[in-house]
Design a protein around this motif. Structure first.
Motif, PDB file in Angstrom:
ATOM      1  N   SER A   9       0.952  -1.174   0.048  1.00 47.89           N
ATOM      2  CA  SER A   9      -0.139   0.201   0.001  1.00 47.89           C
ATOM      3  C   SER A   9       0.494   1.100   0.260  1.00 47.89           C
ATOM      4  CB  SER A   9      -0.986  -0.177   1.481  1.00 47.89           C
ATOM      5  OG  SER A   9      -1.355   1.186   1.638  1.00 47.89           O
ATOM      6  N   ARG A  11       0.016   3.623   0.810  1.00 41.24           N
ATOM      7  CA  ARG A  11       0.047   4.125   2.558  1.00 41.24           C
ATOM      8  C   ARG A  11       0.399   3.649   3.412  1.00 41.24           C
ATOM      9  NH1 ARG A  11      -6.966   4.036   2.641  1.00 41.24           N
ATOM     10  NH2 ARG A  11      -7.175   6.149   0.998  1.00 41.24           N
ATOM     11  N   ASN A  16      -5.457   0.265   5.319  1.00 42.93           N
ATOM     12  CA  ASN A  16      -6.116   0.096   5.715  1.00 42.93           C
ATOM     13  C   ASN A  16      -5.739  -1.736   5.572  1.00 42.93           C
ATOM     14  OD1 ASN A  16      -8.165   1.958   6.105  1.00 42.93           O
ATOM     15  ND2 ASN A  16      -9.000   1.942   4.529  1.00 42.93           N
ATOM     16  N   THR A  17      -4.861  -1.181   4.713  1.00 40.84           N
ATOM     17  CA  THR A  17      -4.313  -3.355   4.831  1.00 40.84           C
ATOM     18  C   THR A  17      -3.271  -3.279   5.652  1.00 40.84           C
ATOM     19  OG1 THR A  17      -3.940  -2.723   2.104  1.00 40.84           O
ATOM     20  CG2 THR A  17      -2.620  -4.235   3.121  1.00 40.84           C
ATOM     21  N   VAL A  89      -7.965  -0.734  -9.263  1.00 45.54           N
ATOM     22  CA  VAL A  89      -8.355  -1.291 -10.454  1.00 45.54           C
ATOM     23  C   VAL A  89      -8.159  -3.092 -10.799  1.00 45.54           C
ATOM     24  CG1 VAL A  89      -8.431  -0.543 -13.032  1.00 45.54           C
ATOM     25  CG2 VAL A  89      -6.841   0.648 -11.385  1.00 45.54           C
ATOM     26  N   ASN A 136      -7.469  -5.198   0.854  1.00 44.25           N
ATOM     27  CA  ASN A 136      -9.160  -4.703   1.410  1.00 44.25           C
ATOM     28  C   ASN A 136      -9.799  -3.713  -0.036  1.00 44.25           C
ATOM     29  OD1 ASN A 136      -8.941  -1.869   2.408  1.00 44.25           O
ATOM     30  ND2 ASN A 136      -7.409  -2.255   2.386  1.00 44.25           N
ATOM     31  N   GLU A 173     -12.885   0.980   3.727  1.00 45.16           N
ATOM     32  CA  GLU A 173     -12.784   2.578   4.107  1.00 45.16           C
ATOM     33  C   GLU A 173     -13.026   2.610   5.315  1.00 45.16           C
ATOM     34  OE1 GLU A 173     -10.755   4.848   3.271  1.00 45.16           O
ATOM     35  OE2 GLU A 173      -9.765   4.285   0.993  1.00 45.16           O
TER      36      GLU A 173
HETATM   37  C1  LIG Z   1      -5.764   4.642  -7.416  1.00 43.24           C
HETATM   38  C2  LIG Z   1      -6.797   3.655  -6.757  1.00 43.24           C
HETATM   39  C3  LIG Z   1      -7.908   2.458  -7.881  1.00 43.24           C
HETATM   40  C4  LIG Z   1      -8.821   1.608  -7.233  1.00 43.24           C
HETATM   41  N1  LIG Z   1      -9.868   0.243  -6.973  1.00 43.24           N
HETATM   42  C5  LIG Z   1      -9.891  -0.134  -6.205  1.00 43.24           C
HETATM   43  C6  LIG Z   1     -11.033  -1.005  -6.794  1.00 43.24           C
HETATM   44  O1  LIG Z   1     -10.843  -1.049  -7.928  1.00 43.24           O
HETATM   45  N2  LIG Z   1     -11.943  -1.465  -6.442  1.00 43.24           N
HETATM   46  C7  LIG Z   1     -12.592  -1.367  -5.410  1.00 43.24           C
HETATM   47  O2  LIG Z   1     -13.275  -1.815  -4.744  1.00 43.24           O
HETATM   48  N3  LIG Z   1     -11.546   0.130  -4.532  1.00 43.24           N
HETATM   49  C8  LIG Z   1     -10.340   0.339  -4.876  1.00 43.24           C
HETATM   50  N4  LIG Z   1      -9.934   1.927  -4.457  1.00 43.24           N
HETATM   51  C9  LIG Z   1     -10.464   1.632  -3.143  1.00 43.24           C
HETATM   52  C10 LIG Z   1      -8.650   0.836  -2.030  1.00 43.24           C
HETATM   53  O3  LIG Z   1      -9.247  -0.807  -2.593  1.00 43.24           O
HETATM   54  C11 LIG Z   1      -9.720   1.670  -0.514  1.00 43.24           C
HETATM   55  O4  LIG Z   1      -8.954   2.907  -0.458  1.00 43.24           O
HETATM   56  C12 LIG Z   1      -8.824   0.672   0.611  1.00 43.24           C
HETATM   57  O5  LIG Z   1      -9.114   0.770   1.461  1.00 43.24           O
HETATM   58  C13 LIG Z   1      -6.964   0.558   0.480  1.00 43.24           C
HETATM   59  O6  LIG Z   1      -6.142   0.275   1.641  1.00 43.24           O
HETATM   60  P1  LIG Z   1      -4.254   0.938   1.473  1.00 43.24           P
HETATM   61  O7  LIG Z   1      -5.286   2.571   3.183  1.00 43.24           O
HETATM   62  O8  LIG Z   1      -4.105  -0.203   2.679  1.00 43.24           O
HETATM   63  O9  LIG Z   1      -4.314   1.617   1.072  1.00 43.24           O
HETATM   64  C14 LIG Z   1      -9.053   1.845  -5.390  1.00 43.24           C
HETATM   65  C15 LIG Z   1      -8.131   3.415  -4.858  1.00 43.24           C
HETATM   66  C16 LIG Z   1      -7.539   3.727  -5.656  1.00 43.24           C
HETATM   67  C17 LIG Z   1      -6.251   5.094  -5.029  1.00 43.24           C
END
Ligand SMILES: Cc1cc2nc3c(=O)[nH]c(=O)nc-3n(C[C@H](O)[C@H](O)[C@H](O)COP(=O)(O)O)c2cc1C
Length: 238
Positions: A9, A11, A16-17, A89, A136, A173
């Protein structure tokens, strides 16, 4: 038992991961595992240039000088490698993809057929870690992880390994949302994650009951969807 998490991630620690990873590792540590949580976003990982020198001129070693040598060593010396990534994506994050591309030195270039008659590359090492996947996403349904599920099965096959457990969390989220009414739901999920961490150390798999609990929505889809739309309204000043 050594468990190493490779977290893709952007982040990092705040993601969140990682929220999921930390609870899972707490359980694993209680059960006696040695654990390491690596944030790939903090590592220097340059994109593969496709030269194949790691398969010819410098066998098993990439010519690019960055943090990958150290990461590959940690991967190979683990009993369990956890690929942890947000869904981006419908796939892994770019950071995770870069990391996975750069893992090709762990295989030999030579082809062989697996037990199903399908080609893969020969092993370079005697032993590869078993694989756990943690992801996630922002959408609520489990169906969003279809690609990831297949992808990691294919990757494990290519690495002469297997996926022994998976944690896929829709509604990601809200894991860190600061709302008192959400606390009991999140705390319940954290407990399941710790149980999952213990089980993986004890049994190298999750029980049927744990799998079921891990896939349950944190809150009913309709509340999550209306909450998400309201929060985007607020964000955009509507
Ligand atoms: C570039 C990008 C692409 C994403 N694509 C998807 C997706 O295809 N499907 C989905 O459900 N969420 C998608 N998300 C949402 C993330 O999976 C979600 O915000 C997640 O909680 C992020 O985890 P993190 O905080 O560990 O990075 C996307 C977010 C970003 C920034």
């Amino acid at each position: 038992m050594k468990i190493t998490v490779f977290n893709g991630s952007p982040r990092g620690k705040k993601g969140n991961t990682n929220f999921i990873v930390e609870e899972f590792l707490k359980g694993a540590m209680i059960a006696g595992a040695e654990t390491e949580n690596i944030f790939l976003a903090r590592k220097k990982i340059i994109g593969c240039v496709g030269c194949f020198d790691c398969w010819s001129k410098t066998p098993g070693k990439c010519i690019i000088k960055d943090d990958m040598d150290e990461l590959i060593e940690k991967f190979i010396n683990s009993d369990i490698a956890v690929f942890a990534t947000p869904l981006y994506v419908d796939n892994v994050s770019g950071i995770m993809k870069n990391f996975m591309d750069r893992m090709i030195p762990i295989m030999e270039p030579y082809f062989e057929k697996d037990e199903n008659g399908e080609c893969r590359h020969k092993k370079r090492y005697d032993k590869y870690p078993k694989i756990v996947v943690i992801s996630n996403c922002g959408f609520p349904e489990q169906s969003h992880f279809q690609v990831l599920k297949l992808l990691f099965r294919r990757i494990a096959r290519n690495m002469h390994s297997e996926v022994i457990a998976e944690i896929y969390r829709g509604e990601g989220e809200i894991l860190q949302i600061d709302l008192l009414m959400m606390k009991p739901f999140i705390n319940k999920y954290k407990k399941v994650l710790r149980v999952a961490g213990k089980e993986i150390v004890k049994d190298m798999k999750f029980s049927g009951k744990t799998k079921e609990k891990l896939e349950k929505p944190l809150i009913p889809y309709r509340y999550y969807i209306s909450g998400a739309n309201k929060s985007w309204d607020k964000e955009n000043g509507n």
